[in-house]
Design a protein around this motif. Structure first.
Motif, mmCIF file in Angstrom:
data_model
loop_
_atom_site.group_PDB
_atom_site.id
_atom_site.type_symbol
_atom_site.label_atom_id
_atom_site.label_comp_id
_atom_site.label_asym_id
_atom_site.label_seq_id
_atom_site.Cartn_x
_atom_site.Cartn_y
_atom_site.Cartn_z
ATOM 1 N N ARG A 186 0.830 -1.214 0.000
ATOM 2 C CA ARG A 186 0.000 0.000 0.000
ATOM 3 C C ARG A 186 0.862 1.261 0.000
ATOM 4 O O ARG A 186 0.496 2.272 -0.595
ATOM 5 C CB ARG A 186 -0.927 0.019 1.217
ATOM 6 C CG ARG A 186 -2.324 -0.450 0.885
ATOM 7 C CD ARG A 186 -3.088 -0.718 2.144
ATOM 8 N NE ARG A 186 -3.654 0.453 2.756
ATOM 9 C CZ ARG A 186 -3.950 0.525 4.058
ATOM 10 N NH1 ARG A 186 -3.690 -0.489 4.846
ATOM 11 N NH2 ARG A 186 -4.480 1.615 4.558
ATOM 12 N N GLU A 195 -7.307 -2.741 3.445
ATOM 13 C CA GLU A 195 -6.773 -3.310 2.199
ATOM 14 C C GLU A 195 -7.902 -3.639 1.225
ATOM 15 O O GLU A 195 -7.788 -3.416 0.022
ATOM 16 C CB GLU A 195 -5.931 -4.556 2.513
ATOM 17 C CG GLU A 195 -4.612 -4.193 3.182
ATOM 18 C CD GLU A 195 -3.694 -5.374 3.427
ATOM 19 O OE1 GLU A 195 -4.080 -6.527 3.131
ATOM 20 O OE2 GLU A 195 -2.574 -5.137 3.926
ATOM 21 N N THR A 242 1.048 -7.467 1.186
ATOM 22 C CA THR A 242 -0.086 -6.878 1.894
ATOM 23 C C THR A 242 -0.240 -7.716 3.164
ATOM 24 O O THR A 242 0.353 -8.799 3.272
ATOM 25 C CB THR A 242 -1.372 -7.030 1.065
ATOM 26 O OG1 THR A 242 -1.527 -8.447 0.786
ATOM 27 C CG2 THR A 242 -1.288 -6.264 -0.238
#
Ligand SMILES: [Zn+2]
Length: 420
Positions: free
Chosen positions: A218, A289, A238
């Protein structure tokens, strides 16, 4: 247990990634292609007659099933880390502060008792472990480079070795099982990630906790860090993909937290299932996410990367047309990606300067004939502009360079090119 069928290590070449390295899914989606990039540590000496150089496609692929981002090609580490590639200390101020903060966090969340063991994988010069040398806690480092010798000199027991299951079993037999195993900035670099995790399980006490820190996908998207994409970095994690990886081996994620190292990383705590309560942080990050890692976000990212390239070129064109000199500051690995992707050459960037003692001095930036020179040149020549290639620490660098006497202006190339 999933194992990769064929490894690039020892192949003398490269292998194509056609299945996800974490979950084995076959349909990987291309996000961004940065062209064919040279190995970042292949730097010919200035004046060497130029010959052919290898270049490897740098395409970022995304797995929709487990949300791991990964490079589409794995290059043999023998090519990426040639014998001439020396150890350079990675312990910057931000890293030292991060390790001190991690040790305080462990002290408060999952404190170690006297005689318990903490093992650090990729322990470098022992900076992280040095924070735990108190209250009778035992520390042990496993490090593939000669930096382990520095750790031993500081009184931190360490071995020079790559980490794998075999080394884990041997360490557990000799040192006992570890209450805490740490691996910071390790998961992105090692080809056979499932072997690493099964090694960690072999080393970890039944009630033990495994803590990893990895460059966070991210952060790459948010701050446009496409320049961290090069072949040493095989994967961008992630929390969802780390959870998938760890669960495959029976580990449960119990806490997760974003941290600032390497331009944005994620720290993840895991333990064998049902040993510890799962903190609210886990669900919170997983939810974020789900909302943020979308096809729209990828399209936006790609557009922003392309625009940053065009904007940087426009800015540099303006400076060059006025006769300005531009020196690059620092030649980190990420500089090679930025310079090659944007297409900078020795007509645009007069040189790149490195701190005295760097092994990169008197060599060419990979894929170019831009010379790397000693930093003193910046202060002696006083070019009109300095391009910060370690732009992610611009706020740390700019005051330092100004204080040391640089009078020109600074170009910060990313996320949006700016002069200051
Ligand atoms: Zn996957």
């Amino acid at each position: 247990m999933k194992t990769q069928k064929r490894l690039a290590a020892g192949s003398g070449g490269s292998i194509v990634v056609d299945r996800c390295q974490v979950c084995d899914a076959p349909d990987l989606e291309p996000i961004l292609f940065l062209g064919y990039l040279p190995p970042v540590n292949t730097m010919p000496l200035i004046g060497t007659p130029l010959t052919e150089q290898p270049a490897y496609p740098a395409e970022l692929l995304f797995c929709k099933k487990c949300t791991l981002a990964q490079l589409g090609l794995i290059v043999d580490p023998a090519i990426l880390f040639p014998p001439s590639y020396p150890y350079t200390s990675g312990t910057t101020r931000i890293l030292r502060e991060n390790f001190a903060e991690l040790s305080r966090e462990i002290d408060s969340l999952y404190p170690l008792k006297p005689k318990q063991l903490i093992v650090d994988i990729g322990s470098n010069d022992g900076t992280l472990l040095s924070n735990f040398q108190k209250d009778g806690v035992r520390v042990f480092g496993i490090e593939p480079t000669n930096a382990a010798k520095l750790a031993v000199e500081r009184g931190i027991p360490s071995i020079i070795s790559f980490f794998n299951k075999e080394v884990a079993v041997k360490t557990a037999a000799e040192q006992g099982k570890a209450q805490i195993v740490t691996a910071t900035n390790v998961f992105a670099h090692i080809e056979n990630i499932h072997d690493i995790v099964s090694g960690i399980l072999a080393l970890l006490d039944d009630s033990g906790i495994f803590i990893s820190e990895s460059h966070y996908f991210r952060s790459l998207l948010e701050t446009l860090q496409y320049d961290t994409i090069y072949h040493e970095h095989l994967r961008y994690y992630t929390l969802t993909s780390l959870k998938h990886l760890l669960e495959t081996h029976g580990l449960e994620v119990i806490h997760a937290k974003r941290i600032p190292t390497h331009g944005g990383s994620i720290r993840v705590y895991a333990a064998r299932k049902d040993r510890y309560p799962v903190q609210a942080s886990v669900a919170q990050v997983l939810d974020e996410e789900k909302r943020e890692i979308t096809a729209d976000a990828f399209a936006k990212f790609k557009r922003a990367v392309v625009n940053s390239k065009l904007d940087l070129l426009a800015l540099l064109k303006e400076i060059k047309s006025e006769g300005g000199r531009i020196y690059g500051i620092g030649a980190p690995s990420r500089a090679s990606t930025l310079i090659n992707y944007v297409g900078l050459d020795d007509g645009i960037l007069d040189c790149v300067v490195e701190i005295k003692g760097s092994y990169k001095i008197d060599k060419y930036v990979p894929g170019t004939i831009i010379p790397v020179l000693e930093e003193a040149r910046l202060f002696a020549d006083q070019p009109e502009y300095a391009l910060l290639l370690s732009w992610h620490i611009a706020n740390e660098l700019i005051p330092k360079l100004t204080e040391r006497g640089f009078k020109g202006r600074y170009i910060v190339p990313l996320p949006a090119p700016r002069v200051q």
